[in-house]
Design a protein around this motif. Structure first.
Motif, PDB file in Angstrom:
ATOM      1  N   ASP A  95      -9.235   0.779   1.474  1.00  0.00           N
ATOM      2  CA  ASP A  95      -8.545   0.381   0.241  1.00  0.00           C
ATOM      3  C   ASP A  95      -7.032   0.478   0.404  1.00  0.00           C
ATOM      4  O   ASP A  95      -6.290  -0.420   0.004  1.00  0.00           O
ATOM      5  N   ILE A  96      -6.584   1.589   0.979  1.00  0.00           N
ATOM      6  CA  ILE A  96      -5.146   1.837   1.118  1.00  0.00           C
ATOM      7  C   ILE A  96      -4.509   0.807   2.051  1.00  0.00           C
ATOM      8  O   ILE A  96      -3.424   0.281   1.771  1.00  0.00           O
ATOM      9  N   ILE A  97      -5.183   0.509   3.154  1.00  0.00           N
ATOM     10  CA  ILE A  97      -4.658  -0.488   4.096  1.00  0.00           C
ATOM     11  C   ILE A  97      -4.553  -1.851   3.419  1.00  0.00           C
ATOM     12  O   ILE A  97      -3.544  -2.560   3.553  1.00  0.00           O
ATOM     13  N   PHE A  98      -5.595  -2.207   2.678  1.00  0.00           N
ATOM     14  CA  PHE A  98      -5.603  -3.518   2.017  1.00  0.00           C
ATOM     15  C   PHE A  98      -4.496  -3.621   0.978  1.00  0.00           C
ATOM     16  O   PHE A  98      -3.739  -4.608   0.948  1.00  0.00           O
ATOM     17  N   ILE A  99      -4.371  -2.613   0.127  1.00  0.00           N
ATOM     18  CA  ILE A  99      -3.339  -2.641  -0.920  1.00  0.00           C
ATOM     19  C   ILE A  99      -1.942  -2.568  -0.295  1.00  0.00           C
ATOM     20  O   ILE A  99      -1.011  -3.245  -0.740  1.00  0.00           O
ATOM     21  N   GLY A 100      -1.797  -1.742   0.756  1.00  0.00           N
ATOM     22  CA  GLY A 100      -0.507  -1.632   1.433  1.00  0.00           C
ATOM     23  C   GLY A 100      -0.077  -2.942   2.064  1.00  0.00           C
ATOM     24  O   GLY A 100       1.094  -3.342   1.966  1.00  0.00           O
ATOM     25  N   CYS A 101      -1.019  -3.627   2.717  1.00  0.00           N
ATOM     26  CA  CYS A 101      -0.690  -4.925   3.321  1.00  0.00           C
ATOM     27  C   CYS A 101      -0.383  -5.966   2.245  1.00  0.00           C
ATOM     28  O   CYS A 101       0.490  -6.819   2.424  1.00  0.00           O
ATOM     29  N   ALA A 102      -1.106  -5.892   1.129  1.00  0.00           N
ATOM     30  CA  ALA A 102      -0.822  -6.803   0.014  1.00  0.00           C
ATOM     31  C   ALA A 102       0.589  -6.574  -0.503  1.00  0.00           C
ATOM     32  O   ALA A 102       1.313  -7.533  -0.824  1.00  0.00           O
ATOM     33  N   GLN A 103       1.010  -5.307  -0.594  1.00  0.00           N
ATOM     34  CA  GLN A 103       2.354  -5.002  -1.073  1.00  0.00           C
ATOM     35  C   GLN A 103       3.418  -5.620  -0.173  1.00  0.00           C
ATOM     36  O   GLN A 103       4.481  -6.040  -0.650  1.00  0.00           O
ATOM     37  N   ALA A 104       3.135  -5.699   1.123  1.00  0.00           N
ATOM     38  CA  ALA A 104       4.097  -6.289   2.055  1.00  0.00           C
ATOM     39  C   ALA A 104       4.362  -7.762   1.726  1.00  0.00           C
ATOM     40  O   ALA A 104       5.454  -8.279   1.991  1.00  0.00           O
ATOM     41  N   LEU A 105       3.372  -8.443   1.125  1.00  0.00           N
ATOM     42  CA  LEU A 105       3.563  -9.835   0.736  1.00  0.00           C
ATOM     43  C   LEU A 105       4.645  -9.985  -0.331  1.00  0.00           C
ATOM     44  O   LEU A 105       5.236 -11.057  -0.486  1.00  0.00           O
ATOM     45  N   ALA A 106       4.889  -8.891  -1.062  1.00  0.00           N
ATOM     46  CA  ALA A 106       5.879  -8.950  -2.144  1.00  0.00           C
ATOM     47  C   ALA A 106       7.297  -9.106  -1.632  1.00  0.00           C
ATOM     48  O   ALA A 106       8.219  -9.344  -2.421  1.00  0.00           O
ATOM     49  N   LEU A 107       7.503  -8.986  -0.328  1.00  0.00           N
ATOM     50  CA  LEU A 107       8.816  -9.268   0.243  1.00  0.00           C
ATOM     51  C   LEU A 107       9.155 -10.751   0.118  1.00  0.00           C
ATOM     52  O   LEU A 107      10.318 -11.136   0.199  1.00  0.00           O
ATOM     53  N   ILE A 108       8.123 -11.584  -0.090  1.00  0.00           N
ATOM     54  CA  ILE A 108       8.353 -13.006  -0.349  1.00  0.00           C
ATOM     55  C   ILE A 108       8.718 -13.145  -1.822  1.00  0.00           C
ATOM     56  O   ILE A 108       7.931 -12.796  -2.697  1.00  0.00           O
ATOM     57  N   PRO A 109       9.918 -13.599  -2.154  1.00  0.00           N
ATOM     58  CA  PRO A 109      10.343 -13.699  -3.553  1.00  0.00           C
ATOM     59  C   PRO A 109       9.361 -14.502  -4.400  1.00  0.00           C
ATOM     60  O   PRO A 109       8.830 -15.518  -3.959  1.00  0.00           O
ATOM     61  N   GLY A 110       9.111 -14.011  -5.604  1.00  0.00           N
ATOM     62  CA  GLY A 110       8.196 -14.680  -6.522  1.00  0.00           C
ATOM     63  C   GLY A 110       6.793 -14.122  -6.507  1.00  0.00           C
ATOM     64  O   GLY A 110       6.003 -14.399  -7.411  1.00  0.00           O
ATOM     65  N   THR A 111       6.471 -13.329  -5.482  1.00  0.00           N
ATOM     66  CA  THR A 111       5.118 -12.789  -5.371  1.00  0.00           C
ATOM     67  C   THR A 111       4.847 -11.755  -6.457  1.00  0.00           C
ATOM     68  O   THR A 111       3.780 -11.731  -7.062  1.00  0.00           O
ATOM     69  N   SER A 112       5.797 -10.865  -6.709  1.00  0.00           N
ATOM     70  CA  SER A 112       5.695  -9.732  -7.631  1.00  0.00           C
ATOM     71  C   SER A 112       4.994  -8.565  -6.959  1.00  0.00           C
ATOM     72  O   SER A 112       3.777  -8.608  -6.705  1.00  0.00           O
ATOM     73  N   ARG A 113       5.770  -7.514  -6.668  1.00  0.00           N
ATOM     74  CA  ARG A 113       5.197  -6.327  -6.034  1.00  0.00           C
ATOM     75  C   ARG A 113       4.114  -5.705  -6.901  1.00  0.00           C
ATOM     76  O   ARG A 113       3.029  -5.385  -6.429  1.00  0.00           O
ATOM     77  N   SER A 114       4.402  -5.554  -8.186  1.00  0.00           N
ATOM     78  CA  SER A 114       3.400  -4.969  -9.075  1.00  0.00           C
ATOM     79  C   SER A 114       2.189  -5.883  -9.209  1.00  0.00           C
ATOM     80  O   SER A 114       1.039  -5.427  -9.208  1.00  0.00           O
ATOM     81  N   GLY A 115       2.439  -7.183  -9.300  1.00  0.00           N
ATOM     82  CA  GLY A 115       1.340  -8.127  -9.449  1.00  0.00           C
ATOM     83  C   GLY A 115       0.404  -8.134  -8.265  1.00  0.00           C
ATOM     84  O   GLY A 115      -0.821  -8.092  -8.425  1.00  0.00           O
ATOM     85  N   ILE A 116       0.944  -8.162  -7.048  1.00  0.00           N
ATOM     86  CA  ILE A 116       0.088  -8.258  -5.870  1.00  0.00           C
ATOM     87  C   ILE A 116      -0.642  -6.949  -5.602  1.00  0.00           C
ATOM     88  O   ILE A 116      -1.791  -6.955  -5.145  1.00  0.00           O
ATOM     89  N   THR A 117      -0.013  -5.804  -5.895  1.00  0.00           N
ATOM     90  CA  THR A 117      -0.713  -4.531  -5.676  1.00  0.00           C
ATOM     91  C   THR A 117      -1.797  -4.310  -6.732  1.00  0.00           C
ATOM     92  O   THR A 117      -2.856  -3.763  -6.434  1.00  0.00           O
ATOM     93  N   MET A 118      -1.547  -4.737  -7.971  1.00  0.00           N
ATOM     94  CA  MET A 118      -2.604  -4.658  -8.983  1.00  0.00           C
ATOM     95  C   MET A 118      -3.759  -5.593  -8.632  1.00  0.00           C
ATOM     96  O   MET A 118      -4.932  -5.247  -8.804  1.00  0.00           O
ATOM     97  N   THR A 119      -3.433  -6.780  -8.141  1.00  0.00           N
ATOM     98  CA  THR A 119      -4.461  -7.720  -7.708  1.00  0.00           C
ATOM     99  C   THR A 119      -5.329  -7.094  -6.619  1.00  0.00           C
ATOM    100  O   THR A 119      -6.564  -7.148  -6.677  1.00  0.00           O
ATOM    101  N   ALA A 120      -4.680  -6.505  -5.619  1.00  0.00           N
ATOM    102  CA  ALA A 120      -5.417  -5.876  -4.522  1.00  0.00           C
ATOM    103  C   ALA A 120      -6.262  -4.707  -5.025  1.00  0.00           C
ATOM    104  O   ALA A 120      -7.396  -4.509  -4.581  1.00  0.00           O
ATOM    105  N   GLY A 121      -5.716  -3.926  -5.951  1.00  0.00           N
ATOM    106  CA  GLY A 121      -6.477  -2.822  -6.519  1.00  0.00           C
ATOM    107  C   GLY A 121      -7.728  -3.296  -7.237  1.00  0.00           C
ATOM    108  O   GLY A 121      -8.804  -2.691  -7.096  1.00  0.00           O
ATOM    109  N   LEU A 122      -7.614  -4.378  -8.002  1.00  0.00           N
ATOM    110  CA  LEU A 122      -8.783  -4.944  -8.674  1.00  0.00           C
ATOM    111  C   LEU A 122      -9.834  -5.399  -7.667  1.00  0.00           C
ATOM    112  O   LEU A 122     -11.031  -5.180  -7.859  1.00  0.00           O
TER     113      LEU A 122
END
Length: 267
Positions: free
Chosen positions: A150-177
């Motif tokens: 879980d942690i690896i998946f959510i952590g890697c998802a958070q890295a996508l937020a470096l792309i503007p427009g992704t939303s750090r909170s949005g992508i980590t919540m998505t991964a958590g779900l």
């Protein structure tokens, strides 16, 4: 930048840092629609400090418990749920740290990813991904149950937020779900992950600021930090209260509308 612009930008930063709607998408709108100048490095550092203060205040009891539990785990071998959560935050931050270093060294974001087209695309695409994850959500677990996968998946998802427009909170919540967390648990873990995620780039920006000769308007800086902190604290509080009642759908629809507005602005 005048005082009104400072207040509005600080409110935007404080709200969008924690809502799943992308702060970068919103911070380009004033300059695109109103012709405002860029806020500058010093103000950028200030509003991020405000956001950091807000999340530390709101989760102060959890953060203190996690720090104590982590030290007890490391130095006394005393394992606990709070210690496991502290490790989850630390390990979950590594991917975004490594990718951030790579992107910074190659100047990838500034050279290739900060365009309106990229931000519009990621705003829409990751809204659809959040919609899919929200519909698929099992909501059977809380943040203390996170395992290595879980942690690896959510952590890697958070890295996508470096792309503007992704939303750090949005992508980590998505991964958590997608990992089976409840909506509230996904949001709470996302907010805890934001602490090192704000500290790391914020520290780098503060270092760059200290090394520059850019004049600093300290009154404007203090105003930006204060307003950002108040907006972020209010946002976190009411978002967690309302999330189970309204879900993510309003934010998904908003993102889709925002992405379309950005596309229209391009033509």
């Amino acid at each position: 930048m005048d005082w009104l612009q400072a207040v509005l930008l600080a409110i935007l930063q404080g709200l969008t840092e924690f809502l799943p709607i992308s702060s970068s998408a919103h911070l380009i709108l004033p300059s695109q629609l109103l012709g405002w100048v860029e806020q500058g490095l010093a103000f950028d550092v200030a509003v991020h400090v405000g956001s950091l203060v807000a999340v530390l205040i709101y989760f102060r009891h959890e953060v203190i418990a996690m720090i104590r539990a982590w030290f007890a785990w490391v130095f006394q071998g005393s394992k606990s749920a709070d210690g496991r959560l502290a490790w989850a935050v630390l390990w979950g931050t590594i991917p975004v740290g490594l990718v951030g270093i790579l992107f910074s060294s190659l100047n990838i974001v500034d050279d290739y990813l900060r365009s309106t087209g990229v931000i519009a695309t990621t705003t829409i695409v990751f809204a659809l991904v959040l919609w899919w994850a929200d519909n698929k959500a099992v909501e059977a677990r809380d943040e203390h149950s996170l395992g290595v996968k879980d942690i690896i998946f959510i952590g890697c998802a958070q890295a996508l937020a470096l792309i503007p427009g992704t939303s750090r909170s949005g992508i980590t919540m998505t991964a958590g779900l997608l990992m089976g967390l409840s909506r509230t648990a996904a949001a709470r873990f996302s907010f805890l992950l934001s602490i090192p995620a704000i500290i790391l780039p914020g520290g780098l920006k503060a270092y760059e600021l200290s090394a520059s000769e850019q004049p600093v308007d300290w009154q404007l800086i203090a105003l930006g930090a204060s307003v950002s902190a108040i907006a972020a604290l209010t946002c976190i509080h009411y978002f967690l209260i309302l999330l189970d009642k309204i879900g993510f759908k309003p934010f998904i629809y908003y993102r889709l509308a925002l992405g379309l507005v950005l596309i229209v602005m391009m033509f």
